[in-house]
Design a protein around this motif. Structure first.
Motif, PDB file in Angstrom:
ATOM      1  N   ASN A 152      -6.060  -4.930  -4.721  1.00  0.00           N
ATOM      2  CA  ASN A 152      -4.789  -5.250  -5.373  1.00  0.00           C
ATOM      3  C   ASN A 152      -4.795  -6.711  -5.826  1.00  0.00           C
ATOM      4  N   GLN A 211       2.825   2.829  -3.006  1.00  0.00           N
ATOM      5  CA  GLN A 211       2.126   3.628  -4.005  1.00  0.00           C
ATOM      6  C   GLN A 211       2.330   5.117  -3.740  1.00  0.00           C
ATOM      7  N   LEU A 242      -5.619  -0.763  -4.247  1.00  0.00           N
ATOM      8  CA  LEU A 242      -4.698  -0.412  -5.329  1.00  0.00           C
ATOM      9  C   LEU A 242      -5.286   0.791  -6.040  1.00  0.00           C
ATOM     10  N   PHE A 259       0.828  -1.205   0.000  1.00  0.00           N
ATOM     11  CA  PHE A 259       0.000   0.000   0.000  1.00  0.00           C
ATOM     12  C   PHE A 259       0.860   1.252   0.000  1.00  0.00           C
ATOM     13  N   ASP A 308      -5.643  -3.532   1.142  1.00  0.00           N
ATOM     14  CA  ASP A 308      -5.514  -4.167  -0.174  1.00  0.00           C
ATOM     15  C   ASP A 308      -5.869  -3.206  -1.304  1.00  0.00           C
TER      16      ASP A 308
END
Length: 289
Positions: free
Chosen positions: A250, A54, A131, A51, A129
């Motif tokens: 993700n 990103q 994305l 996470f 999770d």
């Protein structure tokens, strides 16, 4: 000379000062002060690493998710009503679902207790999770908080393979794209009806978080964390969705992603039959708001 001096001053303001305001306004907007929460179990180190790898995630505060898996059912029944859950959903609740609901409620409590947050201010709540859609401008989230008026804005969705998946339109349609509100790189609208979109990423107003806590003064929690239909019909909290999605689960962490993709072709005919009515309901709902 006084008139000339006056226009000279105005000219300097227009040429020098106002452009600075404009440019700074863009900068402030992309860096708007907003509480951001990442719900994650203490054990899920890899998820948090993915996470935070990103862009634009450094300002998320990690909330340690409530782990209910080892708790006894009698203890869980002190803070959650499994009987009412069964009455409402027609099945037994799992310990994981209880933990998920309690974790989101605990975050809502933090939002409400933050005196620096106004009632109409949004907070961003994500699960580990999530994305994010790298094709979208980083200012999109900030612009949503400025332009939207919904109690909850679902910027992400679970159990979907792509950010602009055809499944979104077929199974969860909104109104026609030219009728949706355009905000930066996404459009915003009401879905044809509220649905279980997951809790991977969403914006929630402080006033909406307070509404959940008000309900808890009357009864124990009994709902799924993503029962947005219940939140709309019983808690009177409206929600909008964005297209394309700004976040999905993700795929590196979702083991059943291929099953999601594989099920599309099997159910496509049934979904297409229902699609026209759903689209009509979506258009009607958005026009009626």
């Amino acid at each position: 000379w006084g008139i000339i001096d006056f226009f000279s001053i105005i000219s300097n303001l227009l040429c020098n000062y106002f452009p600075l305001i404009a440019s700074n306004g863009k900068r402030i907007l992309t860096e708007i002060i907003m509480n951001k929460y990442l719900i994650s179990l203490d054990k899920d180190v890899q998820r948090r690493e993915l996470f935070f790898a990103q862009p634009y995630t450094a300002d998320f505060a990690v909330f340690s998710a409530i782990n209910t898996m080892q708790k006894e059912w009698d203890a869980l029944a002190e803070v959650f009503n499994p009987t009412k859950f069964e009455q409402h959903y027609g099945r037994n609740v799992t310990k994981g679902e209880i933990g998920c609901t309690l974790s989101h409620l605990a975050v809502y409590r933090q939002i409400v207790e933050d005196q620096s947050v106004a009632e109409n201010d949004y907070a961003l709540v994500c699960e580990d999770d999530a994305l994010f859609n790298s094709n979208l401008s980083p200012k999109t989230t900030a612009l949503l908080t400025e332009k939207c008026d919904a109690d909850i804005v679902l910027i992400g969705q679970s159990k979907i393979a792509e950010f602009d998946d055809v499944e979104l339109e077929i199974n969860y349609p909104t109104t026609f794209s030219f009728l949706r509100q355009k905000v930066a790189d996404v459009t915003v609208a009401y879905p044809y009806k509220s649905y279980f979109a997951g809790t991977v990423a969403y914006l929630i107003k402080k006033s909406a978080a307070r509404r959940f806590l008000d309900v808890l003064t009357q009864e124990k929690a009994f709902w799924l964390a993503d029962d947005f239909l219940l939140f709309e019909t019983q808690f009177h909290l409206n929600n909008k969705v964005v297209r394309p999605l700004m976040a999905i689960e993700n795929p590196r962490l979702v083991s059943n992603l291929e099953a999601i993709r594989g099920s599309k072709s099997n159910n496509l005919a049934k979904k297409l039959i229902k699609y026209p009515l759903k689209k009509i309901l979506a258009v009607k709902k958005n026009l009626g708001k």
